[in-house]
Motif scaffolding. Structure first.
Motif, PDB file in Angstrom:
ATOM      1  N   GLU A 178       0.695  -1.308   0.348  1.00 33.26           N
ATOM      2  CA  GLU A 178       0.040   0.065  -0.011  1.00 33.26           C
ATOM      3  C   GLU A 178       0.882   0.925  -0.415  1.00 33.26           C
ATOM      4  OE1 GLU A 178      -4.036   2.260   2.567  1.00 33.26           O
ATOM      5  OE2 GLU A 178      -1.727   0.089   3.519  1.00 33.26           O
ATOM      6  N   VAL A 179       0.912   2.355  -0.454  1.00 36.36           N
ATOM      7  CA  VAL A 179       0.836   3.452  -0.935  1.00 36.36           C
ATOM      8  C   VAL A 179       0.164   4.700  -0.848  1.00 36.36           C
ATOM      9  CG1 VAL A 179       1.997   5.454  -1.974  1.00 36.36           C
ATOM     10  CG2 VAL A 179       2.639   2.885  -2.590  1.00 36.36           C
ATOM     11  N   SER A 180       0.535   5.556   0.557  1.00 32.62           N
ATOM     12  CA  SER A 180      -0.906   6.562   1.061  1.00 32.62           C
ATOM     13  C   SER A 180       0.161   7.462   1.292  1.00 32.62           C
ATOM     14  CB  SER A 180      -1.877   6.510   2.147  1.00 32.62           C
ATOM     15  OG  SER A 180      -1.151   5.153   3.028  1.00 32.62           O
ATOM     16  N   LYS A 181      -0.799   8.229   1.558  1.00 34.85           N
ATOM     17  CA  LYS A 181      -0.320   9.623   1.687  1.00 34.85           C
ATOM     18  C   LYS A 181      -0.097  10.073   3.582  1.00 34.85           C
ATOM     19  CE  LYS A 181      -1.088  13.595  -1.567  1.00 34.85           C
ATOM     20  NZ  LYS A 181      -1.838  15.196  -1.877  1.00 34.85           N
ATOM     21  N   THR A 182       1.238  11.091   3.369  1.00 33.46           N
ATOM     22  CA  THR A 182       0.236  11.297   5.716  1.00 33.46           C
ATOM     23  C   THR A 182       0.515  12.994   5.525  1.00 33.46           C
ATOM     24  OG1 THR A 182       3.612  11.686   5.395  1.00 33.46           O
ATOM     25  CG2 THR A 182       3.427   9.126   5.320  1.00 33.46           C
ATOM     26  N   ALA A 183       0.997  12.314   7.256  1.00 29.52           N
ATOM     27  CA  ALA A 183       0.064  14.254   7.566  1.00 29.52           C
ATOM     28  C   ALA A 183       1.177  14.869   6.996  1.00 29.52           C
ATOM     29  CB  ALA A 183      -0.091  13.991   9.029  1.00 29.52           C
ATOM     30  N   VAL A 184       2.350  14.387   6.964  1.00 25.35           N
ATOM     31  CA  VAL A 184       3.676  15.019   6.255  1.00 25.35           C
ATOM     32  C   VAL A 184       3.867  15.851   4.868  1.00 25.35           C
ATOM     33  CG1 VAL A 184       5.722  15.584   7.143  1.00 25.35           C
ATOM     34  CG2 VAL A 184       5.276  14.315   8.584  1.00 25.35           C
ATOM     35  N   ASN A 185       3.233  17.200   4.654  1.00 22.04           N
ATOM     36  CA  ASN A 185       3.434  17.001   2.934  1.00 22.04           C
ATOM     37  C   ASN A 185       4.180  16.951   2.203  1.00 22.04           C
ATOM     38  OD1 ASN A 185       2.292  18.172   1.205  1.00 22.04           O
ATOM     39  ND2 ASN A 185       3.754  20.003   1.254  1.00 22.04           N
ATOM     40  N   GLY A 186       4.286  15.931   1.210  1.00 22.87           N
ATOM     41  CA  GLY A 186       4.555  15.581   0.028  1.00 22.87           C
ATOM     42  C   GLY A 186       5.718  14.089   0.221  1.00 22.87           C
ATOM     43  N   LEU A 187       5.143  13.556   2.214  1.00 21.34           N
ATOM     44  CA  LEU A 187       5.427  12.078   2.383  1.00 21.34           C
ATOM     45  C   LEU A 187       4.219  11.392   2.427  1.00 21.34           C
ATOM     46  CD1 LEU A 187       8.283  11.567   3.675  1.00 21.34           C
ATOM     47  CD2 LEU A 187       7.214  11.423   5.687  1.00 21.34           C
ATOM     48  N   TYR A 188       4.700  10.023   1.402  1.00 18.63           N
ATOM     49  CA  TYR A 188       4.385   9.369   1.860  1.00 18.63           C
ATOM     50  C   TYR A 188       4.278   7.624   2.339  1.00 18.63           C
ATOM     51  CZ  TYR A 188       2.344  11.930  -2.481  1.00 18.63           C
ATOM     52  OH  TYR A 188       1.782  12.490  -3.040  1.00 18.63           O
ATOM     53  N   GLU A 189       3.456   7.381   2.706  1.00 23.27           N
ATOM     54  CA  GLU A 189       4.063   5.787   4.132  1.00 23.27           C
ATOM     55  C   GLU A 189       3.791   4.540   2.474  1.00 23.27           C
ATOM     56  OE1 GLU A 189       0.677   2.981   6.201  1.00 23.27           O
ATOM     57  OE2 GLU A 189       1.295   4.585   7.271  1.00 23.27           O
ATOM     58  N   VAL A 190       4.858   4.084   2.867  1.00 19.92           N
ATOM     59  CA  VAL A 190       4.886   2.368   1.515  1.00 19.92           C
ATOM     60  C   VAL A 190       4.814   1.276   3.319  1.00 19.92           C
ATOM     61  CG1 VAL A 190       6.109   1.724   0.216  1.00 19.92           C
ATOM     62  CG2 VAL A 190       6.151   3.650  -0.022  1.00 19.92           C
ATOM     63  N   ARG A 191       3.409   0.537   2.630  1.00 20.73           N
ATOM     64  CA  ARG A 191       3.897  -0.126   3.740  1.00 20.73           C
ATOM     65  C   ARG A 191       4.508  -1.445   3.160  1.00 20.73           C
ATOM     66  NH1 ARG A 191      -0.462  -4.210   4.431  1.00 20.73           N
ATOM     67  NH2 ARG A 191      -2.167  -3.288   3.194  1.00 20.73           N
ATOM     68  N   LEU A 192       4.735  -2.364   4.094  1.00 21.56           N
ATOM     69  CA  LEU A 192       5.441  -3.662   3.455  1.00 21.56           C
ATOM     70  C   LEU A 192       5.339  -4.642   4.377  1.00 21.56           C
ATOM     71  CD1 LEU A 192       9.327  -2.022   2.894  1.00 21.56           C
ATOM     72  CD2 LEU A 192       7.405  -1.707   1.306  1.00 21.56           C
ATOM     73  N   GLY A 193       4.223  -5.380   4.157  1.00 23.48           N
ATOM     74  CA  GLY A 193       3.379  -6.470   4.978  1.00 23.48           C
ATOM     75  C   GLY A 193       2.410  -5.459   6.190  1.00 23.48           C
ATOM     76  N   ASN A 194       3.498  -5.100   7.681  1.00 26.22           N
ATOM     77  CA  ASN A 194       3.395  -5.033   9.239  1.00 26.22           C
ATOM     78  C   ASN A 194       4.333  -3.681   9.092  1.00 26.22           C
ATOM     79  OD1 ASN A 194       0.918  -6.142   9.382  1.00 26.22           O
ATOM     80  ND2 ASN A 194       2.353  -7.652  10.802  1.00 26.22           N
ATOM     81  N   GLU A 195       5.499  -3.806   8.320  1.00 32.27           N
ATOM     82  CA  GLU A 195       6.294  -2.747   8.146  1.00 32.27           C
ATOM     83  C   GLU A 195       6.315  -1.295   7.462  1.00 32.27           C
ATOM     84  OE1 GLU A 195      11.122  -1.969   7.759  1.00 32.27           O
ATOM     85  OE2 GLU A 195      10.143  -3.637   6.864  1.00 32.27           O
ATOM     86  N   VAL A 196       6.510   0.173   8.047  1.00 34.70           N
ATOM     87  CA  VAL A 196       5.984   1.142   7.050  1.00 34.70           C
ATOM     88  C   VAL A 196       7.525   1.640   7.336  1.00 34.70           C
ATOM     89  CG1 VAL A 196       3.454   1.492   7.695  1.00 34.70           C
ATOM     90  CG2 VAL A 196       5.075   2.016   9.444  1.00 34.70           C
ATOM     91  N   VAL A 197       7.579   1.838   5.920  1.00 30.70           N
ATOM     92  CA  VAL A 197       8.695   3.143   5.704  1.00 30.70           C
ATOM     93  C   VAL A 197       7.815   4.141   5.132  1.00 30.70           C
ATOM     94  CG1 VAL A 197      10.317   0.976   5.658  1.00 30.70           C
ATOM     95  CG2 VAL A 197       9.187   2.011   3.585  1.00 30.70           C
ATOM     96  N   TYR A 198       9.200   5.581   4.673  1.00 30.78           N
ATOM     97  CA  TYR A 198       8.310   6.704   3.516  1.00 30.78           C
ATOM     98  C   TYR A 198       9.168   6.933   2.145  1.00 30.78           C
ATOM     99  CZ  TYR A 198       6.230   6.483   8.575  1.00 30.78           C
ATOM    100  OH  TYR A 198       5.156   6.210   9.588  1.00 30.78           O
ATOM    101  N   THR A 199       8.433   7.892   1.692  1.00 24.75           N
ATOM    102  CA  THR A 199       9.476   8.017   0.279  1.00 24.75           C
ATOM    103  C   THR A 199       8.844   9.492   0.149  1.00 24.75           C
ATOM    104  OG1 THR A 199      10.454   7.767  -1.238  1.00 24.75           O
ATOM    105  CG2 THR A 199       7.792   6.887  -1.218  1.00 24.75           C
ATOM    106  N   ASP A 200       9.537  10.125  -0.740  1.00 27.25           N
ATOM    107  CA  ASP A 200       8.821  11.372  -1.891  1.00 27.25           C
ATOM    108  C   ASP A 200       7.966  10.695  -2.794  1.00 27.25           C
ATOM    109  OD1 ASP A 200      10.324  11.835  -4.148  1.00 27.25           O
ATOM    110  OD2 ASP A 200      11.190  10.653  -2.497  1.00 27.25           O
TER     111      ASP A 200
END
Length: 238
Positions: free
Chosen positions: A42-64
């Motif tokens: 899953e890829v979704s927007k975060t509360a931080v402008n320009g930052l996206y959450e990338v879900r890898l199973g139960n783990e989350v990382v972030y990207t631009d």
């Protein structure tokens, strides 16, 4: 359709199309540049402008927005004093307490037993032994222990012996608290140990003890009596 409504509808469609395109870009770039990255769920927007959450199973990382950078860490809302990453992970790893096969667990209670907690535990786990001792001081609680042998070659042997004892609760506490080894399991005794192992794998339990509270919150590792009480209070008064 009024002009205002038409403009609003068109704006929503544009936003949706942009979001889909943005997600596709992130997925494509990360997959190409980091071929060993686990499957992106899953890829979704975060509360931080320009930052996206990338879900890898139960783990989350972030990207631009372009997938040019991968960020590992936690987002903390300093105004609300909330760890947004931890809240997200808690939600992803939550286990529906009502769905647990409690008939496959060793059960004991203190007092009224009105509060409940489930534990995945290995009989060779030192932290599980400490946790079991601390649990004895928690009032009005029912504890469901799923024997989950993952630490040593004889963990399964001990788990089966404890389950097959005449009083499995006593056998469990004798071993975990008092160091009294259980008698060998009699031939032909059926145990839920294999089912418990599959249950743990299903929920990605990787260590012991692993705790599950009635609200679905999962806590990896042992907790002190005070921490257990605080978590149970939070469950009762969310």
């Amino acid at each position: 359709m009024t002009l205002r409504r038409a403009v609003a509808t068109a704006s929503l469609l544009l936003l949706a199309t942009t979001a889909i395109a943005q997600e596709a870009t992130i997925r494509k770039n990360l997959a190409e540049r980091l071929p060993n990255l686990p499957k992106i769920d899953e890829v979704s927007k975060t509360a931080v402008n320009g930052l996206y959450e990338v879900r890898l199973g139960n783990e989350v990382v972030y990207t631009d927005a372009e997938g040019n950078y991968l960020i590992q860490g936690e987002i903390v809302d300093t105004r609300a004093k909330k760890n947004l990453t931890q809240e997200r992970v808690n939600k992803l790893t939550a286990i529906d307490f009502a769905s647990l096969p409690l008939q496959d667990a060793i059960v004991w209670k203190n007092g009224s037993g009105k509060r409940k907690i489930a534990v995945f535990a290995d009989p060779n786990c030192g932290y599980c032994k400490r946790f079991e001792r601390d649990l004895q001081n928690v009032k009005d609680v029912t504890v469901y222990t799923f024997l989950f042998p993952i630490l040593a070659p004889d963990s399964t042997t001990k788990s089966n012996a404890i389950w097959c004892a005449k009083d499995r609760t006593k056998a469990w506490q004798d071993w975990m608290i008092r160091g009294v080894a259980p008698a060998a399991a009699p031939a032909g005794c059926n145990t839920p140990v294999a089912r418990n192992t599959e249950l743990g794998r299903k929920h990605r339990v990787n260590g012991t003890p692993a705790l599950v509270f009635e609200d679905g919150t999962r806590v990896p590792g042992a907790m002190s009596t005070e921490q257990i009480e605080a978590q149970l209070a939070q469950v009762a008064n969310p």
